[in-house]
Design an enzyme around this catalytic site. Structure first.
Site, mmCIF file in Angstrom:
data_model
loop_
_atom_site.group_PDB
_atom_site.id
_atom_site.type_symbol
_atom_site.label_atom_id
_atom_site.label_comp_id
_atom_site.label_asym_id
_atom_site.label_seq_id
_atom_site.Cartn_x
_atom_site.Cartn_y
_atom_site.Cartn_z
ATOM 1 N N ARG A 46 9.656 -15.266 -26.268
ATOM 2 C CA ARG A 46 9.617 -14.856 -24.858
ATOM 3 C C ARG A 46 8.477 -13.858 -24.627
ATOM 4 N NH1 ARG A 46 12.400 -10.864 -23.210
ATOM 5 N NH2 ARG A 46 14.320 -11.360 -24.312
ATOM 6 N N TYR A 98 2.177 -24.486 0.612
ATOM 7 C CA TYR A 98 3.067 -25.421 -0.087
ATOM 8 C C TYR A 98 4.514 -25.216 0.373
ATOM 9 C CZ TYR A 98 5.460 -27.504 -4.119
ATOM 10 O OH TYR A 98 6.276 -28.253 -4.922
ATOM 11 N N ASP A 170 -3.443 -19.249 -4.331
ATOM 12 C CA ASP A 170 -2.892 -20.411 -5.022
ATOM 13 C C ASP A 170 -4.037 -21.418 -5.143
ATOM 14 O OD1 ASP A 170 -1.670 -22.828 -5.738
ATOM 15 O OD2 ASP A 170 0.191 -22.330 -4.700
ATOM 16 N N LYS A 195 -0.214 -29.904 -12.014
ATOM 17 C CA LYS A 195 -1.110 -30.752 -11.242
ATOM 18 C C LYS A 195 -2.399 -31.013 -12.037
ATOM 19 C CE LYS A 195 2.296 -30.049 -8.416
ATOM 20 N NZ LYS A 195 2.294 -29.019 -7.398
HETATM 21 C C1 LIG Z 1 3.190 -28.077 -6.850
HETATM 22 C C2 LIG Z 1 2.700 -26.838 -6.252
HETATM 23 C C3 LIG Z 1 3.358 -25.621 -6.471
HETATM 24 C C4 LIG Z 1 4.637 -25.532 -7.264
HETATM 25 O O1 LIG Z 1 4.439 -25.906 -8.599
HETATM 26 P P1 LIG Z 1 5.597 -26.492 -9.544
HETATM 27 O O2 LIG Z 1 4.904 -26.666 -10.854
HETATM 28 O O3 LIG Z 1 6.051 -27.787 -8.925
HETATM 29 O O4 LIG Z 1 6.692 -25.498 -9.559
HETATM 30 C C5 LIG Z 1 2.820 -24.484 -5.890
HETATM 31 N N1 LIG Z 1 1.694 -24.538 -5.142
HETATM 32 C C6 LIG Z 1 1.048 -25.686 -4.902
HETATM 33 C C7 LIG Z 1 -0.185 -25.667 -4.066
HETATM 34 C C8 LIG Z 1 1.520 -26.874 -5.451
HETATM 35 O O5 LIG Z 1 0.874 -28.020 -5.202
#
Ligand SMILES: *Cc1c(COP(=O)(O)O)cnc(C)c1O
Length: 378
Positions: A46, A98, A170, A195
């Site tokens: 952790r 998001y 983000d 992603k």
């Molecule tokens: C998918 C996504 C998230 C969340 O990510 P997870 O891995 O699904 O928890 C946050 N911000 C954006 C822009 C995303 O496309």
């Protein structure tokens, strides 16, 4: 080293035990001490793990910052960052963020008394009217999901700096290959590594990045305290995915451009959302702050939900699924899928109509992608 070389080598050195060229998966919860008070850099997974450390060093090199912490999901990254704040603090957030981010921000607002202002950050002139003595941060997401609106990162971070606020970006949609927010004044960057960074739709993961000794230490403390850290095997998968980030991003973009241009000419398509098109209202900003335009394309069709449904059901190659950034192409309906949790009122306010369809363009042959859309639109 150049960005492309860093995707292969940053954080990775031959394994000290046997010289394995690929980073081993240290699938171990704990590490044996050599003596009382003396261990070899890791004591408990952790708090730290060699496979995770390799991924973190690599992602920090790609974003050009001092610290990256790998966490379980993109939402875990956002959850971790929100623990920097306390009751009474105010955050200004882009209004078309998001869906999961909007849902979490609304929840902490109700349960923990933070105040969230959802604001269009495209009009930088209006931002200052929302700043109060309790404002602590501005939350930026650009390009936005699913409408591909852009925010001028340098413009917004300059306002944040002037008022002593944190700028959080983000950067999931473009990946560090196409956009590097620290160079534009960001204090914190979050990623859903699910992603483009991983890119193969076989893991969920996230990362929190920072670039000052104080924030680096606070974020490391939070990840260890909250237990949001990523697992060794997941880190290994993401590190493996990153090795092909550059060639993948180039192919995503080549295909996205071809699809966007095709849709732009189609009589049944009312509007195409892609920053790479010269007709995109923020095309100049995209050219200035991004290296490329990315692999996400949205479009709007006129008319009834039956028409939308027949397109969503009609594609054979594009799979009907949420998520994005993988090698395979996906199609989805924001109003009922990715942005259902945003609520109809919030969607209407930011312009996500029921006619909007979002595509995550994969790296297949672009002619096959266009042929598939063509038969679905017919
Ligand atoms: C998918 C996504 C998230 C969340 O990510 P997870 O891995 O699904 O928890 C946050 N911000 C954006 C822009 C995303 O496309």
């Amino acid at each position: 080293m150049s960005f492309q070389t860093d995707t292969i080598h940053a954080g990775v050195s031959p394994d000290k035990a046997y010289g394995a060229i690929m980073t081993p998966i240290y699938q171990s919860s704990t590490f044996v001490f050599e003596d009382i008070g003396k261990h070899r850099g890791f004591d408990y997974t952790r708090s730290g793990n060699p496979t995770r450390a390799a991924l973190e060093e690599c992602v920090a090199a790609l974003e050009g910052c001092s610290c990256a912490v790998a966490v379980t999901t993109g939402m875990a990254a956002i959850t971790t960052v929100l623990h920097l704040f306390r009751t009474g603090d105010e955050i200004i957030c882009t209004d078309d963020c998001y869906g999961g981010t909007a849902r979490l921000l609304k929840t902490i607002q109700e349960q923990f008394g933070l105040k969230i202002h959802f604001v269009s950050l495209r009009e930088t002139g209006e931002i200052e009217s929302y700043i109060t003595p309790n404002t602590r941060a501005i939350w930026i997401e650009t390009p936005s999901n699913p409408l591909l609106n852009l925010i001028d990162i340098a413009g917004v971070t300059a306002i944040a700096k002037k008022h002593g606020l944190l700028s959080i970006v983000d950067n999931t949609f473009l990946s560090p290959y196409n956009q590097q927010p620290f160079r534009l004044g960001a204090d914190i960057v979050v990623h859903s590594t699910t992603k483009y960074l991983n890119g193969h739709s076989d893991v969920v993961g996230g990362a929190v990045l920072s670039n000052s000794p104080e924030l680096d230490a606070r974020i490391r403390f939070l990840v260890n305290s909250l237990g949001t850290c990523a697992q060794p095997f997941d880190c290994w998968l993401v590190l493996r995915g990153i090795k092909t980030l550059v060639p993948r991003m180039k192919e995503h973009e080549r295909n996205a451009r071809a699809v966007a241009e095709y849709l732009d000419r189609h009589p049944k398509v009312k509007r195409v959302f892609y920053p790479g098109l010269a007709s995109h209202p923020q095309h100049e900003l995209a050219k200035r702050q991004q290296r490329g335009f990315g692999g996400m394309v949205s479009f709007e069709v006129d008319g009834a939900i039956e028409q939308v449904n027949s397109i969503l059901r009609g594609t054979k190659l594009f799979a009907l699924a949420e998520s994005l950034g993988g090698v395979e192409s996906l199609i989805e309906h924001p109003a009922t899928m990715s942005h259902a949790s945003m609520g109809a009122e919030h969607r209407a306010a930011v312009g996500i109509t029921d006619g909007v369809i979002r595509l995550s363009i994969g790296i297949e042959d672009p002619d096959d992608l266009i042929a598939d859309l063509s038969q679905a639109l017919a």
